[in-house]
Scaffold this motif. Sequence first.
Motif, PDB file in Angstrom:
ATOM      1  N   ASN A 110      47.539  35.218  41.148  1.00 23.09           N
ATOM      2  CA  ASN A 110      47.052  35.041  42.509  1.00 23.09           C
ATOM      3  C   ASN A 110      48.092  35.369  43.574  1.00 23.09           C
ATOM      4  O   ASN A 110      47.745  35.625  44.726  1.00 23.09           O
ATOM      5  N   GLU A 126      34.987  35.645  32.848  1.00 21.04           N
ATOM      6  CA  GLU A 126      35.890  36.484  33.628  1.00 21.04           C
ATOM      7  C   GLU A 126      35.863  37.911  33.083  1.00 21.04           C
ATOM      8  O   GLU A 126      35.308  38.194  32.023  1.00 21.04           O
ATOM      9  N   ASP A 172      44.112  36.502  49.088  1.00 19.53           N
ATOM     10  CA  ASP A 172      43.495  35.423  48.312  1.00 19.53           C
ATOM     11  C   ASP A 172      42.945  35.863  46.970  1.00 19.53           C
ATOM     12  O   ASP A 172      42.654  35.029  46.120  1.00 19.53           O
ATOM     13  N   LYS A 173      42.757  37.150  46.756  1.00 21.62           N
ATOM     14  CA  LYS A 173      42.219  37.649  45.495  1.00 21.62           C
ATOM     15  C   LYS A 173      42.819  39.015  45.229  1.00 21.62           C
ATOM     16  O   LYS A 173      42.782  39.908  46.080  1.00 21.62           O
ATOM     17  N   LYS A 174      43.402  39.184  44.028  1.00 19.36           N
ATOM     18  CA  LYS A 174      44.087  40.426  43.667  1.00 19.36           C
ATOM     19  C   LYS A 174      43.260  41.229  42.663  1.00 19.36           C
ATOM     20  O   LYS A 174      42.694  40.670  41.722  1.00 19.36           O
ATOM     21  N   TYR A 175      43.219  42.558  42.878  1.00 20.72           N
ATOM     22  CA  TYR A 175      42.537  43.480  41.974  1.00 20.72           C
ATOM     23  C   TYR A 175      43.502  44.580  41.566  1.00 20.72           C
ATOM     24  O   TYR A 175      44.260  45.087  42.402  1.00 20.72           O
ATOM     25  N   THR A 188      34.989  37.735  53.390  1.00 21.39           N
ATOM     26  CA  THR A 188      36.035  38.743  53.303  1.00 21.39           C
ATOM     27  C   THR A 188      36.363  39.257  54.696  1.00 21.39           C
ATOM     28  O   THR A 188      35.468  39.629  55.451  1.00 21.39           O
ATOM     29  N   ASP A 247      44.426  36.502  38.353  1.00 24.75           N
ATOM     30  CA  ASP A 247      43.268  37.026  39.078  1.00 24.75           C
ATOM     31  C   ASP A 247      42.596  38.196  38.377  1.00 24.75           C
ATOM     32  O   ASP A 247      41.383  38.364  38.455  1.00 24.75           O
ATOM     33  N   ASP A 248      43.389  39.047  37.713  1.00 26.03           N
ATOM     34  CA  ASP A 248      42.810  40.267  37.153  1.00 26.03           C
ATOM     35  C   ASP A 248      43.593  40.711  35.933  1.00 26.03           C
ATOM     36  O   ASP A 248      44.802  40.443  35.802  1.00 26.03           O
TER      37      ASP A 248
END
Length: 407
Positions: free
Chosen positions: A220, A159, A245-248, A290, A206-207
């Motif tokens: 998430n 990761e 669905d995906k965090k940045y 996406t 997630d990040d």
Amino acid sequence: MVDWSTLPKDLLDLISKSLESSFDLIHFRSVCSSWRSAAEPKRPLPTHHLPILPDNGGSLFPDSAVGFRLSHRSILLIKPHEPHMESDSFGWLIKVEEDHSTPRKVTLLDPLSDVRNSIPEHFPRVLDMSKFKVRELGSECKLHYFNTVGDIVDSLFLEKAVVKYLDCDVEYKFVLLTIHVSGKLAVYTSWDRAWTVIDDMPSPYDDVFLFDGRFFAVDNNGRAVVVDYTSLKLTFVASPVFGGDKKYLIESCGEMLLVDMYLSLEAVDGDPGFAEEILEHPAFYMNERTVKFKVFKFVEREKSWADVYDLEDKMLFLGDDSTFSASTSDILPLCGGSSVFFNGNVYNGEDLGAMQDRDLGVFDFSSGKIELAQKIPEYAMLFWPPPPWVTSHERVEYHTGETSSRS
């Protein structure tokens, strides 16, 4: 007119030490001889070796792996000093990783991934950085597994990692934050040479991100925490946003943003030959694709994320191991608008073959449309292959600011 070469040496030393980017320091030292003598070059960050992370008995790591190697990379925006044609005003984005075994040698990588492209035949083996405008847009740290003989071992279970250096006077003392294979946060401290996996995890993370000198992490659901590396305690700083669905996490103009990526597993309605179509195009029917993005701004005093409806001429880049932002007018002076660049399955209803691998996609923030970056000429020019004003440059001898390259 002010003679900048006569500035006091103490002031020049203070200014040079405030420059975080080694590329900014190179330009600073290139101004004149007095500035060069007043500013010492940065010591290169060493390649650290870390012990393997505990995997809770899951045996997820490569059998031959004995530890981690930590390397450092910079994402650069390169532009010619004097554009000779309209297309020369566009910048070129590239990621460089220094080779610590060979001074001034770097590996060129895709800015959003680990992809190493083949060097074109006419690409100069030596690049004189003083002949270009070079700006560091971001940096990243990369964890690699290595085996008993020191070779890199590939794995799917690595990761993103972020590192905070605490002391550079005697030795490089640092803390590293990453996400464990379980979805929990893991902290490594160089002085203890030990990993700690933090059990607190309402939802998988997630990040991770280093912002304003602090470690942040987002799960998430969009719930954000600050990680105290001394007590290993987590402090809640922002409520969930849910939805995507995906965090940045990404920084833009001194603010921390949350980018929420929406994915879809929807399959098209089938006819009698639907089963055969699935077998022929499994990526389209089985992989996530996406479909849209939402952006939020961190409001610390309210412990919340505020919706962002206008990116104001910003380009956001979501990489595998880092995120960074830039001004559209700076990278693409003749273009406008705001966009999000990402790696993923990009499908626009025309070409099923485009779904077979991860591609570089771009999300137009105003229209909400997603397209392959390579289909938009001005965006395609930002990435590999290098532009003509790089490949046609004359080879030069070594001197300040120069670097050699390899694929």
